[in-house]
Motif scaffolding. Structure first.
Motif, PDB file in Angstrom:
ATOM      1  N   UNK A 295       0.833  -1.207   0.000  1.00 29.60           N
ATOM      2  CA  UNK A 295       0.000   0.000   0.000  1.00 29.60           C
ATOM      3  C   UNK A 295       0.859   1.244   0.000  1.00 29.60           C
TER       4      UNK A 295
ATOM      5  N   UNK B 116     -10.195   6.421   0.345  1.00 28.41           N
ATOM      6  CA  UNK B 116      -9.392   5.593  -0.554  1.00 28.41           C
ATOM      7  C   UNK B 116      -9.885   5.651  -1.998  1.00 28.41           C
TER       8      UNK B 116
ATOM      9  N   UNK C 243      -2.034  12.669  -5.856  1.00 24.67           N
ATOM     10  CA  UNK C 243      -2.830  12.515  -4.639  1.00 24.67           C
ATOM     11  C   UNK C 243      -2.126  11.488  -3.740  1.00 24.67           C
TER      12      UNK C 243
ATOM     13  N   UNK D 143      -0.855   9.600  -0.080  1.00 23.21           N
ATOM     14  CA  UNK D 143      -1.636   9.046   1.016  1.00 23.21           C
ATOM     15  C   UNK D 143      -0.748   8.691   2.199  1.00 23.21           C
TER      16      UNK D 143
ATOM     17  N   UNK E  89       2.239   1.650  -3.491  1.00 21.27           N
ATOM     18  CA  UNK E  89       1.168   2.017  -4.420  1.00 21.27           C
ATOM     19  C   UNK E  89       0.732   3.455  -4.174  1.00 21.27           C
ATOM     20  N   UNK E  90       0.631   3.827  -2.888  1.00 18.92           N
ATOM     21  CA  UNK E  90       0.185   5.165  -2.526  1.00 18.92           C
ATOM     22  C   UNK E  90       1.129   6.241  -2.998  1.00 18.92           C
ATOM     23  N   UNK E  91       2.392   5.871  -3.187  1.00 16.92           N
ATOM     24  CA  UNK E  91       3.369   6.839  -3.673  1.00 16.92           C
ATOM     25  C   UNK E  91       3.351   6.922  -5.189  1.00 16.92           C
TER      26      UNK E  91
ATOM     27  N   UNK F 156      -1.004   6.469   5.762  1.00 18.50           N
ATOM     28  CA  UNK F 156      -1.882   5.414   6.259  1.00 18.50           C
ATOM     29  C   UNK F 156      -2.014   5.434   7.770  1.00 18.50           C
TER      30      UNK F 156
ATOM     31  N   UNK G 151      -7.819   8.455  -4.361  1.00 16.00           N
ATOM     32  CA  UNK G 151      -6.623   8.182  -5.186  1.00 16.00           C
ATOM     33  C   UNK G 151      -6.664   6.753  -5.721  1.00 16.00           C
TER      34      UNK G 151
ATOM     35  N   UNK H  62      -7.109   3.896  -4.399  1.00 19.68           N
ATOM     36  CA  UNK H  62      -6.460   2.803  -3.683  1.00 19.68           C
ATOM     37  C   UNK H  62      -7.399   1.603  -3.598  1.00 19.68           C
TER      38      UNK H  62
END
Lengths: 425, 267
Positions: A311, B63, B102, B104, A314-316, B106, B66, B68
């Protein structure tokens, strides 16, 4: 209230005794199983070592032998082709006849048979390497026949003849008393290929065959297995087809290995015409066998990578491939290697599928590349265990020791590699 | 207090200067609908707090912003979400550059098992934002400084990121996110695993980041929502009940559900 809590405590105390007993019992069971396992291991190793260590020694006769130029019909200037063809066997026979004075044909035959047929190759090698020795007296340790070898190792201390005749025993005893008959480290066991003569048979061919076969197996199964595991775990859509593939990979892991041999015979040899009895075909077949193990363990290793890492990447904005190659694979690699070690160890010990693809052939030459005829250690052990000569029994155990050593070396290397790859944070 | 059919969001869900626009967003996990027709603007350079009881869909909604949720196979999204008037669920939209825009953070700090430096440098590296080692050093230093972590780690940039304390790890994750220079930062309960001191540092940081970024933060702490956000959106069972300026939400909530939640009657 106080009574109530007190009685609870008493109850707990009482149940504690039972729980403690159960725990002690369980620990004892565990220790017993481990002890049993260790015992089996000790018995196994003890048995193999006691039988096999003598294979690492070979009986030789120290001999001063005159390299008679006239008898051999050679001179120091003779070309190599002539040097190779000299009658070295006759020279040894002549020497034996003169020194031991056998009477009659059968005694002569008995005497000649005490020296290995390999002995004249020793002389031949000596002369070819240095023709200037011709006309000199040289001291050589002539390899003795396996019957003498076995007599010296096992029988003579107990006063038995073994398979020797009275006269042969007498001669052997005489050499022994002169201090000429002795055992020395059996170099040829590690430098020779297979042979019909136990004293000349060695594992070099089988070791090279095993090495090349495993090389092919590893080179094919590791990348294919890792790629399959990554694809199934990270990219494949979760649908019915993937499910069927998964189930069948699991089934494949349980297929009897001889089936893979038949498959190799039918497809690789009969359809694609790969040469039989080579490390290449052996490696192909063992790849089929090893793949499911590597894929299954590889998938387990990938699953064990925390999803939070995925995650984060992927988030980056990492692409799925970047996530796999930058984060998942480095973390999963040690686990994948563990599966590969198990698969390769299985492949190392596999005999059955190789029988089907001709790797049981009697191969004397040491294979140099993956397309040379070869055999592998387990098949060599199988072949020798089937031979009638007593000396092959100890060679069988000797080859088992070599196989185990091969396994230990391979696993140690893999474990060390894994340690290096493992991240400590 | 059952679910209200086709509830229309109370308050001011729309913004004058929107960065992100969600319109009639519906999210399904398999057969189960998790979010019902949510329309919401997130204004540029504002911090919007998404609050609500557990399972109300606020994280799911976050979520979606972006994409996810793409990683969850059974998750299906309807409606549209516009980033600068561009629908991020359009077929031609590539999620990789989207997630660079965008970013994120966590709930649980999740630094890569790499060095502090490599953690921050990862984003700029994969997106090709820098070409020289010097530039990268600069980006790493700047990001760590803005995340308020530089002074604590400048002497051990090559120590493992996982060796930091929880609060430091979370700030490292924030530094990692801002190193890519995103336009929007989504934060999914960033302080739930942290102690009050670390939480205070992160909140301070969010306040500073607002100057340059648009931030959406999911939180369970109403004090936190009150402290860091300009607007607050209250979610309830997959519906967006009310959106209003934060001070209004916490003083004079429009909807009875919002009032019940912030006064602690449930949630």
């Amino acid at each position: 209230m106080t009574d109530q809590s007190l009685s609870t405590r008493v109850k707990v105390e009482r149940s504690m005794a039972r729980r403690r007993r159960a725990e002690t019992r369980f620990r004892l069971y565990g220790m017993a199983s481990i002890l049993f396992g260790l015992l089996c291991l000790v018995v196994l190793f003890g048995n193999i070592l006691s039988k096999g260590l003598s294979a690492f020694e070979q009986t030789v006769l120290t001999t001063d032998i005159y390299l008679d130029k006239d008898f051999l019909g050679l001179s120091r200037q003779s070309p190599e082709s002539e040097l190779l063809n000299g009658d070295y066997e006759g020279l040894i026979k002549e020497y034996l006849k003169e020194s031991m004075q056998p009477s009659g044909r059968s005694e002569r035959r008995d005497l000649y048979s005490m020296v290995s047929v390999g002995a004249h190759w020793q002389l031949q090698q000596l002369v070819v390497n240095n023709p200037n020795l011709l006309g000199d007296t040289v001291t050589v340790e002539l390899i003795m026949d396996d019957e003498i070898d076995q007599w010296l190792k096992h029988d003579h201390e107990k006063g038995r003849h073994g398979r020797l005749s009275e006269k042969q025993t007498e001669w052997a005893q005489q050499w022994l008393d002169e201090g000429r008959l002795k055992t020395r480290f059996n170099v040829s066991f590690f430098t020779n290929g297979d042979s019909r003569e136990p004293e000349l048979a060695g594992v070099h061919g089988a070791i090279m065959g095993t090495f090349l076969t495993l090389l092919v197996t590893f080179a094919l199964s590791f990348p294919i297995g890792v790629a399959a595991a990554i694809y199934l775990e990270e990219f494949a859509p979760k649908n019915r087809i993937t499910e069927i593939v998964e189930i069948n990979i699991n089934n494949l892991a349980a297929v009897p290995s001889i089936t893979f041999g038949l498959l190799g015979l039918a497809i690789f040899i009969n359809i694609f015409g790969v040469a039989r009895s080579t490390p290449l075909i052996g490696g192909l077949v063992l790849t089929l066998m090893t793949l499911p193990t590597i894929i299954i363990s590889g998938r387990a290793a990938i699953k064990a990578v925390p999803p939070s890492i995925r995650e984060a990447a992927l988030g980056l904005g990492a692409s799925r491939m970047q996530v796999v190659f930058h984060h998942v694979l480095p973390l999963a690699l040690p686990g994948m290697l563990t599966g590969t070690i198990i698969g390769m160890a299985q492949a190392l010990g596999e005999t059955a599928p190789l029988l089907m693809i001709g790797m049981i052939a009697f191969v004397v030459d040491v294979p140099g590349f993956i397309n040379d005829p070869a055999t592998v250690l387990p098949v060599q052990i199988f072949l020798w265990s089937d031979s009638p000569e007593q000396a092959f029994t100890e060679r069988t155990s000797g080859a088992i020791i070599v196989l185990l050593a091969f396994l230990v070396v391979m696993n140690t290397a893999a474990v060390m590699l894994r340690r290096r790859l493992e991240r400590r944070w | 207090m059952s679910i209200i059919e086709n509830h229309k969001t109370d308050g001011q869900p729309f913004s004058e200067n929107p960065k992100l626009k969600a319109r009639d967003v519906r999210v399904f996990y398999g057969e189960k609908q998790a979010i019902f027709d949510v329309s919401l603007d997130i204004g540029a350079n504002e911090v919007i707090a998404l609050i609500g009881p557990s399972g109300c869909g606020k994280s799911t909604f976050l979520r979606c912003l972006n994409r996810m949720n793409d990683t969850i196979d059974i998750c299906r999204i309807e409606g549209e979400i516009l980033l600068d008037d561009e629908n991020i669920y359009a077929p031609k939209m590539d999620v990789v550059p989207l997630r660079a825009r965008v970013g994120m953070v966590f709930q649980k700090p999740n630094p890569f098992p790499k060095s502090i430096y490599d953690n921050v440098a990862y984003g700029p590296r994969i997106h090709g934002l820098v070409h020289h080692r010097d530039e990268l050093d600069e980006v790493v230093e700047k990001s760590l400084q803005r995340a308020g972590l530089w002074n604590e780690v400048k002497d051990r940039l090559h120590a493992p990121g996982t060796g930091l304390s929880g609060g430091q790890q979370q700030r490292l994750c924030i530094a990692r996110t801002i190193a890519v220079d995103p336009e929007v930062i989504l934060m999914d309960e960033p302080c739930s695993a942290l102690d009050p001191i670390a939480t205070a540092k992160i909140e301070e940081l969010i306040d500073e980041l607002r100057e340059n970024y648009t931030i959406a933060i999911v939180t369970h702490s109403m004090q936190q929502a009150a402290r860091v956000s300009q607007r607050t959106a209250y979610f309830h069972l997959g519906q967006l009940i009310e959106v209003n300026p934060t001070d209004l939400v916490f003083t004079t909530p429009e909807h009875t559900l919002t009032e019940a939640y912030i006064t602690g009657r449930f949630g």
